[in-house]
Design a protein around this motif. Structure first.
Motif, mmCIF file in Angstrom:
data_model
loop_
_atom_site.group_PDB
_atom_site.id
_atom_site.type_symbol
_atom_site.label_atom_id
_atom_site.label_comp_id
_atom_site.label_asym_id
_atom_site.label_seq_id
_atom_site.Cartn_x
_atom_site.Cartn_y
_atom_site.Cartn_z
ATOM 1 N N ASP A 172 23.531 139.790 -53.421
ATOM 2 C CA ASP A 172 23.533 141.190 -53.820
ATOM 3 C C ASP A 172 22.657 141.951 -52.834
ATOM 4 O O ASP A 172 22.326 141.431 -51.771
ATOM 5 C CB ASP A 172 23.088 141.367 -55.279
ATOM 6 N N GLU A 173 22.280 143.171 -53.181
ATOM 7 C CA GLU A 173 21.509 143.993 -52.238
ATOM 8 C C GLU A 173 20.072 143.511 -52.060
ATOM 9 O O GLU A 173 19.417 143.893 -51.097
ATOM 10 C CB GLU A 173 21.523 145.462 -52.681
ATOM 11 N N ARG A 190 15.427 137.569 -45.714
ATOM 12 C CA ARG A 190 16.403 137.410 -46.795
ATOM 13 C C ARG A 190 17.739 138.089 -46.528
ATOM 14 O O ARG A 190 18.732 137.732 -47.124
ATOM 15 C CB ARG A 190 15.823 137.893 -48.106
ATOM 16 N N HIS A 191 17.774 139.055 -45.615
ATOM 17 C CA HIS A 191 19.032 139.734 -45.306
ATOM 18 C C HIS A 191 19.655 139.254 -43.998
ATOM 19 O O HIS A 191 20.687 139.769 -43.592
ATOM 20 C CB HIS A 191 18.827 141.253 -45.258
ATOM 21 N N GLY A 198 22.139 135.678 -60.945
ATOM 22 C CA GLY A 198 22.042 136.459 -62.167
ATOM 23 C C GLY A 198 20.690 136.318 -62.842
ATOM 24 O O GLY A 198 20.141 137.287 -63.378
ATOM 25 N N ASN A 199 20.126 135.115 -62.810
ATOM 26 C CA ASN A 199 18.802 134.904 -63.399
ATOM 27 C C ASN A 199 17.723 135.681 -62.658
ATOM 28 O O ASN A 199 16.732 136.097 -63.260
ATOM 29 C CB ASN A 199 18.447 133.420 -63.409
ATOM 30 N N CYS A 200 17.904 135.885 -61.366
ATOM 31 C CA CYS A 200 16.902 136.612 -60.575
ATOM 32 C C CYS A 200 16.892 138.101 -60.886
ATOM 33 O O CYS A 200 15.951 138.788 -60.520
ATOM 34 C CB CYS A 200 17.149 136.402 -59.086
ATOM 35 N N ARG A 201 17.928 138.590 -61.542
ATOM 36 C CA ARG A 201 17.988 140.013 -61.880
ATOM 37 C C ARG A 201 17.195 140.339 -63.133
ATOM 38 O O ARG A 201 16.770 141.475 -63.312
ATOM 39 C CB ARG A 201 19.438 140.436 -62.067
#
Length: 160
Positions: free
Chosen positions: A12-13, A41-42, A136-139
């Protein structure tokens, strides 16, 4: 013995999550995931190679892995092209390390698939689900706390 390494990436972003599984005829032998954090990370090329190298190390740590088939998700197609020497590597030294790690196996071959296909095998679905679950858990708030704890104490799953 023949084993297969499945590697997938979801992003994701804010970050990217990688998941891998190593299977043979008996089933899943090893599984794991990695999360990007920090200044790189990007940078997809760099983090793709790091995740690939860590997955190869996990596969080589298993007893009896001689022949390895490496299946890349469609999101890792640039890494696959670099490994089969279709594209010129962006980071030649990291690429050389990846090539050296594949040399740990008597034979290896590369494959690529789109894990979103309707005809995906269970292993492909599993590795994609693992990557999506980690991302998803990191969100969530609890997941971000766990990510912070992992950054401080469990550096093996963090790619920074």
């Amino acid at each position: 013995m023949k084993h297969t390494l499945y590697l997938a990436k979801v992003g994701d972003e804010k970050r990217a999550a990688y998941a891998y599984i190593v299977t043979n005829y008996e089933g899943i032998q090893s599984a794991g995931h990695f999360i990007t954090a920090g200044k790189h990370r990007h940078d997809g090329h760099l983090t793709d190679h790091i995740a690939f190298q860590r997955a190869l190390r996990a596969a080589s740590a298993l007893a009896g892995v001689v022949d390895l088939t490496i299946v890349f998700d469609h999101s890792l197609i640039d890494l696959a092209f670099e490994m089969v020497e279709v594209e010129r590597p962006k980071y030649p030294t990291i690429y050389q390390n990846s090539v050296r790690l594949t040399g740990r196996f008597q034979s290896h071959e590369f494959a690529s698939t789109d894990f979103n296909e309707t005809g995906a095998c269970p292993e492909e679905v599993t590795v994609m689900d693992d990557a999506m679950e980690v991302l998803g858990n990191c969100r969530a708030f609890r997941g971000r706390l766990l990510l912070l704890k992992n950054c401080l104490f469990n550096n093996k799953i963090i790619i920074s």
